[in-house]
Design a protein around this motif. Structure first.
Motif, PDB file in Angstrom:
ATOM      1  N   ILE A   1       3.796  26.504  44.489  1.00 43.88           N
ATOM      2  CA  ILE A   1       5.124  26.325  43.916  1.00 43.88           C
ATOM      3  C   ILE A   1       5.095  25.109  43.003  1.00 43.88           C
ATOM      4  CG2 ILE A   1       7.547  25.836  44.413  1.00 43.88           C
ATOM      5  CD1 ILE A   1       7.144  27.269  47.086  1.00 43.88           C
ATOM      6  N   CYS A   2       5.585  25.272  41.793  1.00 39.59           N
ATOM      7  CA  CYS A   2       5.610  24.198  40.813  1.00 39.59           C
ATOM      8  C   CYS A   2       6.907  23.407  40.953  1.00 39.59           C
ATOM      9  CB  CYS A   2       5.493  24.786  39.413  1.00 39.59           C
ATOM     10  SG  CYS A   2       5.494  23.546  38.108  1.00 39.59           S
TER      11      CYS A   2
ATOM     12  N   ASP B   1      11.097  16.010  42.755  1.00 39.52           N
ATOM     13  CA  ASP B   1      11.059  16.885  43.922  1.00 39.52           C
ATOM     14  C   ASP B   1       9.792  16.653  44.743  1.00 39.52           C
ATOM     15  OD1 ASP B   1      13.498  18.107  43.608  1.00 39.52           O
ATOM     16  OD2 ASP B   1      12.721  19.733  42.365  1.00 39.52           O
ATOM     17  N   MET B   2       8.687  16.319  44.081  1.00 37.45           N
ATOM     18  CA  MET B   2       7.470  16.000  44.825  1.00 37.45           C
ATOM     19  C   MET B   2       7.662  14.731  45.648  1.00 37.45           C
ATOM     20  SD  MET B   2       4.459  16.827  45.753  1.00 37.45           S
ATOM     21  CE  MET B   2       3.827  18.087  44.632  1.00 37.45           C
ATOM     22  N   ASP B   3       8.355  13.745  45.067  1.00 35.94           N
ATOM     23  CA  ASP B   3       8.669  12.523  45.814  1.00 35.94           C
ATOM     24  C   ASP B   3       9.566  12.842  47.011  1.00 35.94           C
ATOM     25  OD1 ASP B   3       7.205  11.075  43.984  1.00 35.94           O
ATOM     26  OD2 ASP B   3       8.959  10.447  42.807  1.00 35.94           O
ATOM     27  N   PHE B   4      10.512  13.758  46.808  1.00 35.69           N
ATOM     28  CA  PHE B   4      11.381  14.189  47.909  1.00 35.69           C
ATOM     29  C   PHE B   4      10.557  14.855  49.007  1.00 35.69           C
ATOM     30  CE2 PHE B   4      13.611  17.819  49.805  1.00 35.69           C
ATOM     31  CZ  PHE B   4      14.666  17.175  50.448  1.00 35.69           C
ATOM     32  N   LEU B   5       9.637  15.709  48.603  1.00 34.61           N
ATOM     33  CA  LEU B   5       8.766  16.384  49.562  1.00 34.61           C
ATOM     34  C   LEU B   5       7.955  15.390  50.377  1.00 34.61           C
ATOM     35  CD1 LEU B   5       7.317  19.334  47.458  1.00 34.61           C
ATOM     36  CD2 LEU B   5       8.266  19.569  49.741  1.00 34.61           C
ATOM     37  N   GLU B   6       7.362  14.424  49.692  1.00 34.64           N
ATOM     38  CA  GLU B   6       6.512  13.460  50.369  1.00 34.64           C
ATOM     39  C   GLU B   6       7.301  12.567  51.318  1.00 34.64           C
ATOM     40  OE1 GLU B   6       4.663  11.509  47.080  1.00 34.64           O
ATOM     41  OE2 GLU B   6       3.039  12.993  46.916  1.00 34.64           O
ATOM     42  N   GLY B   7       8.577  12.352  51.016  1.00 31.73           N
ATOM     43  CA  GLY B   7       9.406  11.523  51.884  1.00 31.73           C
ATOM     44  C   GLY B   7      10.065  12.282  53.011  1.00 31.73           C
ATOM     45  N   LEU B   8      10.253  13.601  52.835  1.00 30.50           N
ATOM     46  CA  LEU B   8      10.943  14.396  53.847  1.00 30.50           C
ATOM     47  C   LEU B   8      10.186  14.435  55.166  1.00 30.50           C
ATOM     48  CD1 LEU B   8      13.206  16.373  54.680  1.00 30.50           C
ATOM     49  CD2 LEU B   8      11.784  18.228  53.775  1.00 30.50           C
ATOM     50  N   GLY B   9       8.865  14.613  55.103  1.00 30.02           N
ATOM     51  CA  GLY B   9       8.073  14.688  56.323  1.00 30.02           C
ATOM     52  C   GLY B   9       8.186  13.436  57.174  1.00 30.02           C
ATOM     53  N   PRO B  10       7.843  12.244  56.620  1.00 32.48           N
ATOM     54  CA  PRO B  10       7.966  11.021  57.420  1.00 32.48           C
ATOM     55  C   PRO B  10       9.371  10.780  57.952  1.00 32.48           C
ATOM     56  CG  PRO B  10       6.642  10.610  55.461  1.00 32.48           C
ATOM     57  CD  PRO B  10       7.191  12.003  55.324  1.00 32.48           C
TER      58      PRO B  10
ATOM     59  N   TRP C   1       1.298  17.511  57.191  1.00 33.38           N
ATOM     60  CA  TRP C   1       2.331  17.670  56.164  1.00 33.38           C
ATOM     61  C   TRP C   1       1.749  17.430  54.768  1.00 33.38           C
ATOM     62  CZ3 TRP C   1       6.831  19.830  55.637  1.00 33.38           C
ATOM     63  CH2 TRP C   1       7.706  19.451  54.619  1.00 33.38           C
ATOM     64  N   LYS C   2       0.938  16.386  54.624  1.00 36.80           N
ATOM     65  CA  LYS C   2       0.325  16.099  53.326  1.00 36.80           C
ATOM     66  C   LYS C   2      -0.632  17.216  52.918  1.00 36.80           C
ATOM     67  CE  LYS C   2      -0.963  11.804  52.547  1.00 36.80           C
ATOM     68  NZ  LYS C   2      -1.554  10.450  52.736  1.00 36.80           N
ATOM     69  N   LYS C   3      -1.357  17.741  53.886  1.00 35.95           N
ATOM     70  CA  LYS C   3      -2.283  18.843  53.604  1.00 35.95           C
ATOM     71  C   LYS C   3      -1.515  20.092  53.192  1.00 35.95           C
ATOM     72  CE  LYS C   3      -6.290  21.160  55.704  1.00 35.95           C
ATOM     73  NZ  LYS C   3      -7.124  21.270  56.938  1.00 35.95           N
ATOM     74  N   PHE C   4      -0.411  20.355  53.861  1.00 36.44           N
ATOM     75  CA  PHE C   4       0.427  21.508  53.533  1.00 36.44           C
ATOM     76  C   PHE C   4       1.002  21.378  52.124  1.00 36.44           C
ATOM     77  CE2 PHE C   4       4.878  23.016  53.386  1.00 36.44           C
ATOM     78  CZ  PHE C   4       4.665  24.379  53.463  1.00 36.44           C
ATOM     79  N   ILE C   5       1.522  20.188  51.788  1.00 40.30           N
ATOM     80  CA  ILE C   5       2.095  19.971  50.461  1.00 40.30           C
ATOM     81  C   ILE C   5       1.038  20.161  49.379  1.00 40.30           C
ATOM     82  CG2 ILE C   5       3.037  18.195  48.923  1.00 40.30           C
ATOM     83  CD1 ILE C   5       4.603  17.110  51.271  1.00 40.30           C
ATOM     84  N   ALA C   6      -0.168  19.635  49.625  1.00 38.00           N
ATOM     85  CA  ALA C   6      -1.234  19.743  48.633  1.00 38.00           C
ATOM     86  C   ALA C   6      -1.607  21.194  48.346  1.00 38.00           C
ATOM     87  CB  ALA C   6      -2.464  18.971  49.112  1.00 38.00           C
ATOM     88  N   VAL C   7      -1.503  22.044  49.374  1.00 42.29           N
ATOM     89  CA  VAL C   7      -1.845  23.459  49.209  1.00 42.29           C
ATOM     90  C   VAL C   7      -0.687  24.235  48.587  1.00 42.29           C
ATOM     91  CG1 VAL C   7      -2.355  25.598  50.464  1.00 42.29           C
ATOM     92  CG2 VAL C   7      -3.497  23.476  51.099  1.00 42.29           C
ATOM     93  N   ARG C   8       0.534  23.901  48.975  1.00 40.07           N
ATOM     94  CA  ARG C   8       1.693  24.723  48.639  1.00 40.07           C
ATOM     95  C   ARG C   8       2.370  24.334  47.321  1.00 40.07           C
ATOM     96  NH1 ARG C   8       3.523  29.629  49.800  1.00 40.07           N
ATOM     97  NH2 ARG C   8       2.653  29.346  51.880  1.00 40.07           N
ATOM     98  N   TYR C   9       2.283  23.054  46.921  1.00 37.39           N
ATOM     99  CA  TYR C   9       3.049  22.583  45.765  1.00 37.39           C
ATOM    100  C   TYR C   9       2.158  21.861  44.755  1.00 37.39           C
ATOM    101  CZ  TYR C   9       6.935  23.390  48.972  1.00 37.39           C
ATOM    102  OH  TYR C   9       7.810  23.967  49.852  1.00 37.39           O
ATOM    103  N   HIS C  10       2.592  21.878  43.495  1.00 35.06           N
ATOM    104  CA  HIS C  10       1.948  21.067  42.474  1.00 35.06           C
ATOM    105  C   HIS C  10       3.009  20.607  41.478  1.00 35.06           C
ATOM    106  CE1 HIS C  10       2.055  24.994  40.381  1.00 35.06           C
ATOM    107  NE2 HIS C  10       2.062  24.278  39.269  1.00 35.06           N
ATOM    108  N   VAL C  11       2.741  19.487  40.810  1.00 38.11           N
ATOM    109  CA  VAL C  11       3.702  18.916  39.867  1.00 38.11           C
ATOM    110  C   VAL C  11       3.544  19.590  38.509  1.00 38.11           C
ATOM    111  CG1 VAL C  11       4.426  16.819  38.669  1.00 38.11           C
ATOM    112  CG2 VAL C  11       3.734  16.710  41.074  1.00 38.11           C
ATOM    113  N   GLY C  12       4.664  19.972  37.926  1.00 34.56           N
ATOM    114  CA  GLY C  12       4.678  20.609  36.620  1.00 34.56           C
ATOM    115  C   GLY C  12       6.113  20.882  36.207  1.00 34.56           C
TER     116      GLY C  12
ATOM    117  N   GLN D   1      15.350  26.182  43.654  1.00 34.44           N
ATOM    118  CA  GLN D   1      16.291  26.558  44.702  1.00 34.44           C
ATOM    119  C   GLN D   1      15.561  26.826  46.019  1.00 34.44           C
ATOM    120  OE1 GLN D   1      19.503  26.498  44.443  1.00 34.44           O
ATOM    121  NE2 GLN D   1      19.892  27.221  46.525  1.00 34.44           N
ATOM    122  N   LEU D   2      14.399  27.461  45.947  1.00 27.03           N
ATOM    123  CA  LEU D   2      13.607  27.737  47.143  1.00 27.03           C
ATOM    124  C   LEU D   2      13.169  26.440  47.798  1.00 27.03           C
ATOM    125  CD1 LEU D   2      12.028  29.739  48.958  1.00 27.03           C
ATOM    126  CD2 LEU D   2      10.136  29.534  47.340  1.00 27.03           C
ATOM    127  N   LEU D   3      12.815  25.458  46.984  1.00 25.81           N
ATOM    128  CA  LEU D   3      12.373  24.171  47.501  1.00 25.81           C
ATOM    129  C   LEU D   3      13.446  23.519  48.360  1.00 25.81           C
ATOM    130  CD1 LEU D   3      10.568  21.573  47.489  1.00 25.81           C
ATOM    131  CD2 LEU D   3      11.713  20.956  45.364  1.00 25.81           C
TER     132      LEU D   3
END
Length: 255
Positions: A38-39, A44-53, A77-88, A96-98
């Motif tokens: 998911i791009c 939103d990537m910053d939000f993702l990285e902060g949501l887990g902790p 969580w970091k491993k999951f984000i790295a596989v599932r999301y990328h910045v773009g 909306q899915l995010l």
């Protein structure tokens, strides 16, 4: 392959089991186990990285679980984000899915790590109840499978807490009390994106330096007299940097 069971009358419980097994089989036999990436934009990537902790801190404090559970959840969580999301440049539907599914995913990550580490784990229904209508037990169970699928069914990950425990096996009895405070500092460091990206030995030794500074009212030094049990090659200037950065960050946060 599908397992089919009649769900009428007394067989409804078997029907529920059928649904669960079919979900497992879908994950095991999926031709694309990693799913689609998911791009998202940088915010939103910053939000993702902060949501887990943020989720794990709340739940760990609520249930008083081990530091290793928290640390492992961060790594998964970091491993999951790295596989599932990328910045773009994200598409409208992907943004909306995010926003809608992530609270369930972060809770699922925590529950999954509890199962791997703890003897007694929180009930999924209780975890969901803490977060209101946005999180459901059904969604948590679904996302547990999704996370396992995305990380390759491998959650046996070494954390900085594991490294810390290994180092403390060499500590004299009079310094064993440093371990608990150092574990706390490891997990506090994991809550900051920059500090959590340091090598595991740096985080472990840096947390020990911070604990010794508090305990003995000293400053962080490479030649700390209180950490002579730590192998010399592990106490580096980078550890001192990590320790000082952690303490400065905690002061800014008012901790």
């Amino acid at each position: 392959m599908r397992i089919r069971v009649r769900t009428c009358g007394p067989c409804r419980a078997q029907g529920a089991m059928n649904t669960t097994w079919n979900s497992v089989l879908d994950c095991l036999t999926s031709p694309d186990p990693g799913g689609k990436t998911i791009c998202v934009d940088q915010d939103d990537m910053d939000f993702l990285e902060g949501l887990g902790p943020a989720t794990f801190s709340f739940l760990n404090e609520m249930y008083l679980l081990s530091s290793r559970t928290f640390a492992l959840a961060i790594h998964v969580w970091k491993k999951f984000i790295a596989v599932r999301y990328h910045v773009g440049k994200p598409r409208m539907g992907q943004v909306q899915l995010l926003k809608t599914g992530l609270p369930n995913v972060s809770c699922a990550c925590y529950v999954l790590c509890c199962k791997f580490v703890e003897t007694h784990i929180p009930r999924i229904e209780d975890v969901a109840a803490f977060f209101g209508d946005n999180v459901t037990a059904t969604a948590i169970r679904h996302h547990e499978l999704q996370i396992l699928q995305d990380v390759g069914w491998d959650v046996n990950i070494t954390t900085a807490v594991d490294v810390l425990h290994a180092i403390m096996t060499c500590a004299p009895p009079c310094l064993q009390a440093l371990s608990q405070r150092a574990e706390l500092y490891v997990n506090v460091g994991y809550c900051d994106t920059t500090l959590s990206n340091f090598p595991l030995p740096v985080i472990a030794v840096g947390s020990l330096l911070a604990a010794s500074c508090d305990e003995f009212n000293t400053v962080a030094r490479v030649d700390s007299p209180y950490l002579r049990f730590v192998p010399e090659h592990l106490i580096t200037a980078e550890c001192v940097l990590w320790c000082n950065s952690l303490r400065n960050w905690m002061r800014r946060c008012g901790r």
